[in-house]
Write a protein that holds these residues in place. Structure first.
Motif, PDB file in Angstrom:
ATOM      1  N   THR A  38       0.835  -1.189   0.000  1.00 52.03           N
ATOM      2  CA  THR A  38       0.000   0.000   0.000  1.00 52.03           C
ATOM      3  C   THR A  38       0.874   1.243   0.000  1.00 52.03           C
ATOM      4  O   THR A  38       1.965   1.252   0.593  1.00 52.03           O
ATOM      5  CB  THR A  38      -0.927   0.026   1.232  1.00 52.03           C
ATOM      6  N   ASP A  39       0.418   2.271  -0.682  1.00 51.72           N
ATOM      7  CA  ASP A  39       1.126   3.554  -0.762  1.00 51.72           C
ATOM      8  C   ASP A  39       2.575   3.353  -1.212  1.00 51.72           C
ATOM      9  O   ASP A  39       3.510   3.939  -0.669  1.00 51.72           O
ATOM     10  CB  ASP A  39       1.064   4.272   0.595  1.00 51.72           C
ATOM     11  N   ASP A  41       4.301   4.247  -3.817  1.00 51.82           N
ATOM     12  CA  ASP A  41       5.070   5.379  -4.348  1.00 51.82           C
ATOM     13  C   ASP A  41       5.714   6.210  -3.238  1.00 51.82           C
ATOM     14  O   ASP A  41       6.804   6.749  -3.420  1.00 51.82           O
ATOM     15  CB  ASP A  41       4.179   6.273  -5.212  1.00 51.82           C
ATOM     16  N   THR A  42       5.071   6.279  -2.084  1.00 48.33           N
ATOM     17  CA  THR A  42       5.604   7.072  -0.974  1.00 48.33           C
ATOM     18  C   THR A  42       6.475   6.239  -0.041  1.00 48.33           C
ATOM     19  O   THR A  42       7.580   6.650   0.321  1.00 48.33           O
ATOM     20  CB  THR A  42       4.439   7.678  -0.154  1.00 48.33           C
ATOM     21  N   ARG A  43       5.999   5.067   0.314  1.00 50.16           N
ATOM     22  CA  ARG A  43       6.695   4.273   1.323  1.00 50.16           C
ATOM     23  C   ARG A  43       7.824   3.419   0.757  1.00 50.16           C
ATOM     24  O   ARG A  43       8.772   3.080   1.478  1.00 50.16           O
ATOM     25  CB  ARG A  43       5.695   3.384   2.050  1.00 50.16           C
ATOM     26  N   HIS A  44       7.729   3.033  -0.509  1.00 54.18           N
ATOM     27  CA  HIS A  44       8.732   2.161  -1.132  1.00 54.18           C
ATOM     28  C   HIS A  44       9.049   2.656  -2.542  1.00 54.18           C
ATOM     29  O   HIS A  44       8.771   1.967  -3.530  1.00 54.18           O
ATOM     30  CB  HIS A  44       8.213   0.719  -1.191  1.00 54.18           C
ATOM     31  N   PRO A  45       9.645   3.834  -2.674  1.00 52.74           N
ATOM     32  CA  PRO A  45       9.845   4.410  -4.006  1.00 52.74           C
ATOM     33  C   PRO A  45      10.731   3.566  -4.938  1.00 52.74           C
ATOM     34  O   PRO A  45      10.474   3.505  -6.143  1.00 52.74           O
ATOM     35  CB  PRO A  45      10.470   5.771  -3.728  1.00 52.74           C
ATOM     36  N   LYS A  49       9.546   2.150  -8.567  1.00 48.63           N
ATOM     37  CA  LYS A  49      10.307   2.424  -9.794  1.00 48.63           C
ATOM     38  C   LYS A  49      10.618   1.112 -10.528  1.00 48.63           C
ATOM     39  O   LYS A  49      10.485   1.030 -11.751  1.00 48.63           O
ATOM     40  CB  LYS A  49      11.600   3.159  -9.448  1.00 48.63           C
TER      41      LYS A  49
END
Length: 56
Positions: A38-39, A41-45, A49
Protein backbone atom coordinates in the motif's frame (compact mmCIF):
# COMPACT_ATOMS: atom_id res chain seq x y z
CA UNK A 1 -5.70 -46.53 4.13
CA UNK A 2 -2.21 -47.21 2.80
CA UNK A 3 0.70 -45.36 4.38
CA UNK A 4 2.85 -43.37 1.99
CA UNK A 5 6.46 -44.51 1.99
CA UNK A 6 8.05 -42.53 -0.84
CA UNK A 7 7.97 -38.93 -2.02
CA UNK A 8 5.93 -39.73 -5.12
CA UNK A 9 3.39 -41.87 -3.27
CA UNK A 10 2.65 -39.07 -0.78
CA UNK A 11 0.56 -37.30 -3.39
CA UNK A 12 -0.85 -40.26 -5.31
CA UNK A 13 -2.14 -42.75 -2.77
CA UNK A 14 -4.93 -45.29 -3.10
CA UNK A 15 -7.33 -42.85 -1.40
CA UNK A 16 -7.42 -40.59 -4.48
CA UNK A 17 -9.33 -41.04 -7.71
CA UNK A 18 -7.50 -42.81 -10.54
CA UNK A 19 -5.34 -40.79 -12.89
CA UNK A 20 -6.97 -39.60 -16.11
CA UNK A 21 -3.83 -40.24 -18.16
CA UNK A 22 -0.43 -41.89 -17.99
CA UNK A 23 1.27 -38.49 -17.63
CA UNK A 24 3.75 -38.18 -14.78
CA UNK A 25 3.63 -35.01 -12.64
CA UNK A 26 6.70 -32.80 -12.94
CA UNK A 27 7.98 -30.32 -10.37
CA UNK A 28 9.41 -27.23 -12.09
CA UNK A 29 10.68 -25.57 -8.88
CA UNK A 30 8.92 -22.31 -9.83
CA UNK A 31 7.15 -20.33 -7.13
CA UNK A 32 4.88 -17.32 -7.51
CA UNK A 33 4.23 -15.03 -4.56
CA UNK A 34 1.66 -12.29 -5.00
CA UNK A 35 2.35 -9.29 -2.77
CA UNK A 36 0.49 -6.04 -2.28
CA UNK A 37 2.22 -2.88 -1.06
CA UNK A 38 0.00 0.00 0.00
CA UNK A 39 1.13 3.55 -0.76
CA UNK A 40 4.10 2.12 -2.63
CA UNK A 41 5.07 5.38 -4.35
CA UNK A 42 5.60 7.07 -0.97
CA UNK A 43 6.69 4.27 1.32
CA UNK A 44 8.73 2.16 -1.13
CA UNK A 45 9.84 4.41 -4.01
CA UNK A 46 12.61 2.08 -5.26
CA UNK A 47 10.15 -0.80 -5.47
CA UNK A 48 7.63 1.40 -7.31
CA UNK A 49 10.31 2.42 -9.79
CA UNK A 50 11.28 -1.22 -10.40
CA UNK A 51 7.66 -2.24 -10.92
CA UNK A 52 7.09 0.54 -13.43
CA UNK A 53 10.20 -0.57 -15.34
CA UNK A 54 8.79 -4.10 -15.63
CA UNK A 55 5.53 -2.83 -17.14
CA UNK A 56 7.28 -1.62 -20.30
Amino acid sequence: MALATSASSRFFSEDHRPALSDATPLCTDNTLIETWFTDVDTRHPALAKSARALEH
